[in-house]
Design a protein around this motif. Structure first.
Motif, PDB file in Angstrom:
ATOM      1  N   LEU A   1      -1.430 -51.629  74.179  1.00  0.00           N
ATOM      2  CA  LEU A   1      -3.002 -51.442  73.482  1.00  0.00           C
ATOM      3  C   LEU A   1      -2.846 -50.370  71.851  1.00  0.00           C
ATOM      4  CD1 LEU A   1      -4.783 -50.732  76.765  1.00  0.00           C
ATOM      5  CD2 LEU A   1      -4.551 -52.947  75.504  1.00  0.00           C
ATOM      6  N   GLU A   2      -2.500 -49.522  71.915  1.00  0.00           N
ATOM      7  CA  GLU A   2      -1.995 -48.926  70.726  1.00  0.00           C
ATOM      8  C   GLU A   2      -1.922 -49.834  69.639  1.00  0.00           C
ATOM      9  OE1 GLU A   2       0.789 -45.693  70.568  1.00  0.00           O
ATOM     10  OE2 GLU A   2      -0.543 -44.669  68.848  1.00  0.00           O
TER      11      GLU A   2
ATOM     12  N   GLU B   1     -11.038 -59.060  69.055  1.00  0.00           N
ATOM     13  CA  GLU B   1     -12.225 -57.734  68.476  1.00  0.00           C
ATOM     14  C   GLU B   1     -12.860 -57.192  70.245  1.00  0.00           C
ATOM     15  OE1 GLU B   1     -13.297 -56.384  66.273  1.00  0.00           O
ATOM     16  OE2 GLU B   1     -13.084 -58.358  66.179  1.00  0.00           O
ATOM     17  N   LEU B   2     -12.802 -57.994  71.362  1.00  0.00           N
ATOM     18  CA  LEU B   2     -12.851 -57.281  72.423  1.00  0.00           C
ATOM     19  C   LEU B   2     -12.303 -56.385  72.850  1.00  0.00           C
ATOM     20  CD1 LEU B   2     -14.721 -59.992  74.595  1.00  0.00           C
ATOM     21  CD2 LEU B   2     -15.971 -58.182  73.728  1.00  0.00           C
ATOM     22  N   LEU B   3     -11.310 -57.005  72.921  1.00  0.00           N
ATOM     23  CA  LEU B   3     -10.300 -55.854  73.784  1.00  0.00           C
ATOM     24  C   LEU B   3     -10.211 -54.641  72.389  1.00  0.00           C
ATOM     25  CD1 LEU B   3      -8.127 -55.807  75.563  1.00  0.00           C
ATOM     26  CD2 LEU B   3      -6.617 -56.776  74.979  1.00  0.00           C
ATOM     27  N   VAL B   4      -9.894 -55.217  71.579  1.00  0.00           N
ATOM     28  CA  VAL B   4      -9.865 -53.544  70.352  1.00  0.00           C
ATOM     29  C   VAL B   4     -10.846 -52.736  70.833  1.00  0.00           C
ATOM     30  CG1 VAL B   4     -10.341 -52.857  68.397  1.00  0.00           C
ATOM     31  CG2 VAL B   4      -8.797 -54.702  68.516  1.00  0.00           C
ATOM     32  N   GLN B   5     -12.339 -52.802  70.668  1.00  0.00           N
ATOM     33  CA  GLN B   5     -13.379 -52.277  71.351  1.00  0.00           C
ATOM     34  C   GLN B   5     -12.623 -50.839  72.908  1.00  0.00           C
ATOM     35  OE1 GLN B   5     -14.997 -51.172  69.407  1.00  0.00           O
ATOM     36  NE2 GLN B   5     -14.948 -53.462  67.453  1.00  0.00           N
ATOM     37  N   TRP B   6     -12.390 -52.241  74.071  1.00  0.00           N
ATOM     38  CA  TRP B   6     -12.392 -51.653  75.128  1.00  0.00           C
ATOM     39  C   TRP B   6     -10.953 -50.845  74.980  1.00  0.00           C
ATOM     40  CZ3 TRP B   6     -12.516 -57.238  77.543  1.00  0.00           C
ATOM     41  CH2 TRP B   6     -13.623 -57.614  77.720  1.00  0.00           C
TER      42      TRP B   6
ATOM     43  N   SER C   1      -9.992 -48.660  72.046  1.00  0.00           N
ATOM     44  CA  SER C   1     -10.358 -47.667  71.903  1.00  0.00           C
ATOM     45  C   SER C   1     -10.501 -47.174  72.836  1.00  0.00           C
ATOM     46  CB  SER C   1     -11.400 -48.112  70.740  1.00  0.00           C
ATOM     47  OG  SER C   1     -10.803 -48.730  69.701  1.00  0.00           O
ATOM     48  N   ARG C   2     -11.458 -47.435  73.558  1.00  0.00           N
ATOM     49  CA  ARG C   2     -11.572 -46.359  74.848  1.00  0.00           C
ATOM     50  C   ARG C   2     -10.553 -45.652  76.045  1.00  0.00           C
ATOM     51  NH1 ARG C   2     -17.657 -46.909  73.833  1.00  0.00           N
ATOM     52  NH2 ARG C   2     -17.809 -45.407  75.838  1.00  0.00           N
TER      53      ARG C   2
END
Lengths: 307, 307
Positions: A12-13, A68-73, A75-76
């Motif tokens: 994820l990072e 894009e979506l996965l980046v937002q999720w 990030s949390r």
DNA sequence: GTGTGGTCACAAGGTAGCCTTGTGCCCCAT
DNA sequence: ATGGGGCACAAGGCTACCTTGTGACCACAC
């Protein structure tokens, strides 16, 4: 329980860093691995997710919509992981040459990691050296002792009043809330409300004697005859688990149950005519203000985010 | 960037499950690995952390104080990971036999995963079958189209008003906030406040034309002469990065910048006399209420958590 | 006392994943 | 034309993890 399609933190990072830098190569360099390793890791993750995450061009990689979506999720997730990292680092520090902070359990568990991350980010922004902390998590009474004796330069305590003999500053308020399991009769009431007398007469799940959480509730209920607890447990996590399983009601910090209430594992019950707020104080010795430097900065961060 | 001492998600999950079940063996069984694998994974994590996390007895394993702290921090990471999992699962579903949901980008990124987790948890609690979702994340206009054409059974849109021709229900409000990088002159003002006219006259970082975020701000500033943007980018993440790097001010959803503001990567600026709230609506066709079943339940969850 | 069930640790072996090195290709900018 | 940046493919090695097998310990029941 987590499904088998969730990438690990490092993957994820990588995705988030690629999103920021715009290329696999530069992201790899930033993370200290080779471009090939990054490329491979990314393809593994795409296979796991089942969709392309990057559109690779000859001059970098851009995110797909799914990416894009996965980046937002992500990030949390990574924000929470960064707080964990900050807390762990503070626990692990060698005891010499660092700022020693002692905090009550609730504060150490739910608030302090966020403060440490915010302070570090602020120090980096201003070009100041990044402070390393030593963290001791214990009960409020012992925190006060440690600050008074000099074992800790700064303390954070919870309770109705700040301890005597120490300088202090209010940094926030943690409300105690009463929760029950989702199958409990109280949770079925549409009002989700009981009277203080009913609560006082009901055997509860409690922390061990002396804990700040328990003291606040007993003090608030002191006009009612006491009831022996149904279960006495030594950790907040154990209390949460017991309540979720239906053992009975318990009073816990609002911060501690926020996630459980949001996901429905616990149900919050209003209690008529009961003040369960407790104040969170920073404490130190020596003067009206905390010692200049990191201690004062940390208090400022806590005050800024406490409300 | 994450330090090298942070355990991976699977290790954190193991710790949390051990905390809940009280033993390595039962945790291993729940996760579908052998007791030995769990034991080894736990020891690896203890080496990584640098402190014992469990006190192992002959009748189970209890958490040490450090373990207790780590469980709390891990819970937050895993909660975020669970939302990521729910979102990813919804993205991945086969298109037949599932509830098709379309949502605007902001909602899909910041709110919907939490709703999905809450709904699943509620369904499990009540013994109902767990619904599988198909998620399409696109802009509000296209969401309305999809719902009208039957491509999606339920939609979530943002904007000043609900789209015409569809039934709708208000599920929440997302305030648009103006942010700048921490080095921007506005961030240095003690008031952190500018006038609407100043904002209107300043070149901003914006999303592409047609995005809900951009539309709301332009409408709010329609009494002032327009200024060409300093940078036009196609994703929220790109806008956040540009602003953090100092490119200029931007208006973004409060949900989207919450974490960045909390950590100091972005600084929030108040704008005098400007209403930047936008309403979030659930939309569907056919009747005054959403179709009974999962669609109605999901709307109820969203309404319950939207405020 | 003895069996049974439950817990955890140690050891050995295999597999698989991951990372590095080396290489090729493509495109753009100079 | 050429160099540099960016990505993919291939081979090799190492490491980390998981499984199977085993042993020890303790509580409880009989």
């Amino acid at each position: 329980m987590l499904g088998s399609h969730v990438p690990e933190l490092r993957a994820l990072e990588l995705l988030v860093v690629v999103a920021r830098t715009g290329s696999l190569s530069s992201a790899a360099a930033e993370l200290g691995i080779t471009q090939q390793a990054a490329s491979s890791r990314m393809r593994t993750m795409e296979a796991l997710v089942g969709a392309p995450l990057l559109s690779r061009t000859r001059r970098g990689s851009a995110l797909t919509e799914t990416g894009e979506l996965l980046v937002q999720w992500s990030s949390r997730v990574l924000d929470a992981a960064e707080q964990l990292d900050a807390g762990l680092t503070a626990l692990r520090q060698d005891r010499r040459g660092h700022l020693a902070v002692a905090a009550s359990l609730t504060i150490a568990e739910y608030l302090l990691p966020g403060w440490l991350v915010a302070l570090r980010s602020q120090q980096e922004r201003l070009g100041q050296p990044v402070t390393e902390f030593t963290l001791t998590a214990t009960n409020s009474e012992r925190v006060a002792q440690m600050v008074a004796s000099g074992e800790a330069a700064l303390g954070f305590v919870e309770g109705p009043e700040a301890p005597e003999g120490l300088s202090h500053r209010l940094v926030g308020v943690d409300e105690l809330v009463v929760v029950v399991g989702p199958h409990h009769p109280w949770a079925q009431r549409s009002s989700r409300r009981v009277s203080a007398a009913t609560l006082a007469a009901t055997p509860r799940v409690v922390r061990e004697a002396g804990s700040g959480t328990r003291t606040v509730l007993e003090r608030a209920l002191r006009d009612h005859p006491p009831t022996p607890p149904v279960l006495e447990l030594t950790s907040t996590a154990a209390v949460r688990a017991a309540v979720a399983a239906g053992a009975g009601p318990a009073a816990l910090g609002a911060h501690a149950v926020r996630d459980d209430v949001a996901t429905g594992r616990l149900v919050r019950i209003s209690v008529s005519g009961l003040d369960l707020s407790r104040r969170l104080h920073a404490v130190w010795t020596g003067g009206a203000h905390p010692p200049a430097g990191p201690a004062r900065d940390l208090v400022a961060v806590a005050v800024g985010r406490g409300r």
